[in-house]
Design a protein around this motif. Structure first.
Motif, PDB file in Angstrom:
ATOM      1  N   CYS A   1       7.845  15.108   2.694  1.00 35.38           N
ATOM      2  CA  CYS A   1       6.903  14.103   2.199  1.00 35.38           C
ATOM      3  C   CYS A   1       7.582  12.747   2.310  1.00 35.38           C
ATOM      4  CB  CYS A   1       6.520  14.394   0.759  1.00 35.38           C
ATOM      5  SG  CYS A   1       5.530  13.090  -0.026  1.00 35.38           S
ATOM      6  N   ALA A   2       7.144  11.950   3.256  1.00 39.43           N
ATOM      7  CA  ALA A   2       7.712  10.621   3.473  1.00 39.43           C
ATOM      8  C   ALA A   2       6.899   9.589   2.704  1.00 39.43           C
ATOM      9  CB  ALA A   2       7.728  10.292   4.951  1.00 39.43           C
ATOM     10  N   ALA A   3       7.579   8.808   1.878  1.00 37.82           N
ATOM     11  CA  ALA A   3       6.899   7.835   1.030  1.00 37.82           C
ATOM     12  C   ALA A   3       7.186   6.412   1.486  1.00 37.82           C
ATOM     13  CB  ALA A   3       7.341   8.005  -0.420  1.00 37.82           C
ATOM     14  N   SER A   4       6.198   5.563   1.335  1.00 35.23           N
ATOM     15  CA  SER A   4       6.367   4.135   1.624  1.00 35.23           C
ATOM     16  C   SER A   4       5.475   3.337   0.682  1.00 35.23           C
ATOM     17  CB  SER A   4       6.025   3.816   3.078  1.00 35.23           C
ATOM     18  OG  SER A   4       4.679   4.143   3.353  1.00 35.23           O
ATOM     19  N   GLY A   5       5.851   2.073   0.485  1.00 37.21           N
ATOM     20  CA  GLY A   5       5.035   1.203  -0.349  1.00 37.21           C
ATOM     21  C   GLY A   5       5.288   1.330  -1.839  1.00 37.21           C
ATOM     22  N   LEU A   6       6.290   2.093  -2.220  1.00 39.56           N
ATOM     23  CA  LEU A   6       6.647   2.216  -3.638  1.00 39.56           C
ATOM     24  C   LEU A   6       8.154   2.306  -3.769  1.00 39.56           C
ATOM     25  CD1 LEU A   6       5.879   5.857  -4.930  1.00 39.56           C
ATOM     26  CD2 LEU A   6       6.418   5.244  -2.597  1.00 39.56           C
ATOM     27  N   THR A   7       8.642   2.039  -4.968  1.00 39.29           N
ATOM     28  CA  THR A   7      10.076   2.187  -5.232  1.00 39.29           C
ATOM     29  C   THR A   7      10.344   3.666  -5.469  1.00 39.29           C
ATOM     30  OG1 THR A   7      10.119  -0.026  -6.212  1.00 39.29           O
ATOM     31  CG2 THR A   7      12.000   1.420  -6.643  1.00 39.29           C
ATOM     32  N   PHE A   8      10.714   4.344  -4.408  1.00 42.39           N
ATOM     33  CA  PHE A   8      10.770   5.808  -4.408  1.00 42.39           C
ATOM     34  C   PHE A   8      11.619   6.341  -5.560  1.00 42.39           C
ATOM     35  CE2 PHE A   8      10.018   9.793  -2.470  1.00 42.39           C
ATOM     36  CZ  PHE A   8      11.190  10.521  -2.454  1.00 42.39           C
ATOM     37  N   SER A   9      12.733   5.700  -5.833  1.00 44.02           N
ATOM     38  CA  SER A   9      13.662   6.192  -6.852  1.00 44.02           C
ATOM     39  C   SER A   9      13.146   5.979  -8.274  1.00 44.02           C
ATOM     40  CB  SER A   9      15.027   5.538  -6.692  1.00 44.02           C
ATOM     41  OG  SER A   9      14.911   4.129  -6.776  1.00 44.02           O
ATOM     42  N   SER A  10      11.957   5.405  -8.431  1.00 44.84           N
ATOM     43  CA  SER A  10      11.350   5.242  -9.750  1.00 44.84           C
ATOM     44  C   SER A  10      10.310   6.316 -10.044  1.00 44.84           C
ATOM     45  CB  SER A  10      10.673   3.869  -9.873  1.00 44.84           C
ATOM     46  OG  SER A  10      11.614   2.831  -9.813  1.00 44.84           O
ATOM     47  N   TYR A  11      10.147   7.238  -9.121  1.00 45.47           N
ATOM     48  CA  TYR A  11       9.053   8.196  -9.232  1.00 45.47           C
ATOM     49  C   TYR A  11       9.513   9.645  -9.220  1.00 45.47           C
ATOM     50  CZ  TYR A  11       5.613   4.533  -8.677  1.00 45.47           C
ATOM     51  OH  TYR A  11       4.837   3.429  -8.868  1.00 45.47           O
ATOM     52  N   VAL A  12       8.858  10.436 -10.049  1.00 50.06           N
ATOM     53  CA  VAL A  12       8.887  11.887  -9.920  1.00 50.06           C
ATOM     54  C   VAL A  12       8.084  12.242  -8.676  1.00 50.06           C
ATOM     55  CG1 VAL A  12       8.053  14.055 -10.927  1.00 50.06           C
ATOM     56  CG2 VAL A  12       9.041  12.281 -12.404  1.00 50.06           C
ATOM     57  N   MET A  13       8.586  13.178  -7.902  1.00 51.30           N
ATOM     58  CA  MET A  13       7.827  13.698  -6.763  1.00 51.30           C
ATOM     59  C   MET A  13       7.412  15.126  -7.077  1.00 51.30           C
ATOM     60  SD  MET A  13       7.552  11.157  -4.877  1.00 51.30           S
ATOM     61  CE  MET A  13       6.713  11.984  -3.511  1.00 51.30           C
ATOM     62  N   GLY A  14       6.145  15.392  -6.865  1.00 50.45           N
ATOM     63  CA  GLY A  14       5.620  16.721  -7.126  1.00 50.45           C
ATOM     64  C   GLY A  14       4.954  17.305  -5.894  1.00 50.45           C
TER      65      GLY A  14
ATOM     66  N   GLN B   1       0.849  -1.192   0.000  1.00 52.21           N
ATOM     67  CA  GLN B   1       0.000   0.000   0.000  1.00 52.21           C
ATOM     68  C   GLN B   1       0.888   1.246   0.000  1.00 52.21           C
ATOM     69  OE1 GLN B   1      -2.565   0.276   3.391  1.00 52.21           O
ATOM     70  NE2 GLN B   1      -3.460   2.235   2.762  1.00 52.21           N
ATOM     71  N   VAL B   2       0.666   2.095  -0.993  1.00 45.93           N
ATOM     72  CA  VAL B   2       1.462   3.312  -1.105  1.00 45.93           C
ATOM     73  C   VAL B   2       0.935   4.365  -0.127  1.00 45.93           C
ATOM     74  CG1 VAL B   2       2.128   5.188  -2.625  1.00 45.93           C
ATOM     75  CG2 VAL B   2       1.998   2.859  -3.518  1.00 45.93           C
ATOM     76  N   GLN B   3       1.870   4.983   0.566  1.00 45.39           N
ATOM     77  CA  GLN B   3       1.511   6.085   1.460  1.00 45.39           C
ATOM     78  C   GLN B   3       2.469   7.238   1.257  1.00 45.39           C
ATOM     79  OE1 GLN B   3       1.253   4.457   5.535  1.00 45.39           O
ATOM     80  NE2 GLN B   3      -0.922   4.921   5.427  1.00 45.39           N
ATOM     81  N   LEU B   4       1.920   8.430   1.149  1.00 51.07           N
ATOM     82  CA  LEU B   4       2.691   9.666   1.122  1.00 51.07           C
ATOM     83  C   LEU B   4       2.198  10.504   2.296  1.00 51.07           C
ATOM     84  CD1 LEU B   4       2.539  10.544  -2.701  1.00 51.07           C
ATOM     85  CD2 LEU B   4       4.284   9.229  -1.504  1.00 51.07           C
ATOM     86  N   VAL B   5       3.113  10.881   3.161  1.00 52.59           N
ATOM     87  CA  VAL B   5       2.725  11.609   4.368  1.00 52.59           C
ATOM     88  C   VAL B   5       3.506  12.913   4.447  1.00 52.59           C
ATOM     89  CG1 VAL B   5       2.565  11.545   6.869  1.00 52.59           C
ATOM     90  CG2 VAL B   5       2.212   9.445   5.548  1.00 52.59           C
ATOM     91  N   GLU B   6       2.781  14.018   4.381  1.00 52.36           N
ATOM     92  CA  GLU B   6       3.401  15.339   4.459  1.00 52.36           C
ATOM     93  C   GLU B   6       3.498  15.806   5.902  1.00 52.36           C
ATOM     94  OE1 GLU B   6       0.628  15.417   0.770  1.00 52.36           O
ATOM     95  OE2 GLU B   6       0.559  14.723   2.862  1.00 52.36           O
ATOM     96  N   SER B   7       4.483  16.635   6.145  1.00 53.41           N
ATOM     97  CA  SER B   7       4.637  17.273   7.447  1.00 53.41           C
ATOM     98  C   SER B   7       5.376  18.590   7.256  1.00 53.41           C
ATOM     99  CB  SER B   7       5.402  16.364   8.406  1.00 53.41           C
ATOM    100  OG  SER B   7       6.700  16.092   7.918  1.00 53.41           O
ATOM    101  N   GLY B   8       5.343  19.420   8.294  1.00 54.79           N
ATOM    102  CA  GLY B   8       6.103  20.663   8.264  1.00 54.79           C
ATOM    103  C   GLY B   8       5.279  21.919   8.026  1.00 54.79           C
ATOM    104  N   GLY B   9       3.993  21.747   7.793  1.00 57.63           N
ATOM    105  CA  GLY B   9       3.158  22.926   7.598  1.00 57.63           C
ATOM    106  C   GLY B   9       2.956  23.692   8.895  1.00 57.63           C
ATOM    107  N   GLY B  10       2.346  24.870   8.779  1.00 55.08           N
ATOM    108  CA  GLY B  10       2.091  25.664   9.966  1.00 55.08           C
ATOM    109  C   GLY B  10       1.761  27.095   9.631  1.00 55.08           C
ATOM    110  N   LEU B  11       1.815  27.932  10.660  1.00 54.98           N
ATOM    111  CA  LEU B  11       1.527  29.356  10.524  1.00 54.98           C
ATOM    112  C   LEU B  11       2.840  30.128  10.564  1.00 54.98           C
ATOM    113  CD1 LEU B  11      -0.421  31.807  10.549  1.00 54.98           C
ATOM    114  CD2 LEU B  11      -0.439  31.594  13.059  1.00 54.98           C
ATOM    115  N   VAL B  12       3.033  31.002   9.598  1.00 54.61           N
ATOM    116  CA  VAL B  12       4.257  31.783   9.527  1.00 54.61           C
ATOM    117  C   VAL B  12       3.921  33.191   9.043  1.00 54.61           C
ATOM    118  CG1 VAL B  12       4.763  31.049   7.154  1.00 54.61           C
ATOM    119  CG2 VAL B  12       6.642  31.750   8.661  1.00 54.61           C
ATOM    120  N   GLN B  13       4.716  34.153   9.444  1.00 52.22           N
ATOM    121  CA  GLN B  13       4.521  35.527   8.979  1.00 52.22           C
ATOM    122  C   GLN B  13       5.078  35.696   7.573  1.00 52.22           C
ATOM    123  OE1 GLN B  13       6.263  38.110  11.981  1.00 52.22           O
ATOM    124  NE2 GLN B  13       4.257  38.397  12.926  1.00 52.22           N
ATOM    125  N   ALA B  14       4.542  36.653   6.871  1.00 57.82           N
ATOM    126  CA  ALA B  14       5.036  36.973   5.536  1.00 57.82           C
ATOM    127  C   ALA B  14       6.542  37.254   5.598  1.00 57.82           C
ATOM    128  CB  ALA B  14       4.304  38.183   4.971  1.00 57.82           C
TER     129      ALA B  14
END
Length: 128
Positions: free
Chosen positions: A22-35, A1-14
């Motif tokens: 973006c942590a990926a699992s369940g796929l051959t990461f080096s075979s994929y473009v990440m967007g 099962q492929v999972q992509l899990v984002e982190s690091g968002g939040g509130l910041v001033q201009a």
């Protein structure tokens, strides 16, 4: 099962910075473009940046060029988006996505429909 899990968002001033992961699992990461894509309330999903498996091919939306940097660490199965000089108009839910690398030249790398797998997204809010 492929999972992509984002982190690091939040509130910041201009003018501030954030680094998304973006942590990926369940796929051959080096075979994929990440967007990275983003979607603000009431707006369509917007392309931000993409990086090929080797890191040799990188593509940015004009709106973020010079401010955002996409990178990846294939040993850690993780993609990153360093966001500097943030503006209120960067406020959105940011999602990472994966597209098979062999389609880099044959499909629109800046369109969401080209991507096979998606994360759940992380909120980025930039205050003025």
């Amino acid at each position: 099962q492929v999972q992509l899990v984002e982190s690091g968002g939040g509130l910041v001033q201009a003018g501030g910075s954030l680094r998304l992961s973006c942590a990926a699992s369940g796929l051959t990461f080096s075979s994929y473009v990440m967007g990275w894509f983003r979607q603000a309330p009431g707006k369509e999903r917007e392309f931000v940046a993409a990086i090929r498996w080797s890191g040799a091919g990188i593509y940015y939306a004009e709106s973020v060029k010079g401010r955002f940097t996409i990178s990846r660490d294939n040993a850690k199965n993780t993609a990153y988006l360093q966001m500097n000089s943030l503006k209120p108009e960067d406020t959105a839910v940011y999602s990472c996505a994966a597209m098979y690398d062999s389609r880099w030249y044959s499909t629109p790398r800046d369109h969401w429909s080209s991507y096979d797998y998606w994360g759940q997204g992380t909120q980025v809010t930039v205050s003025s």
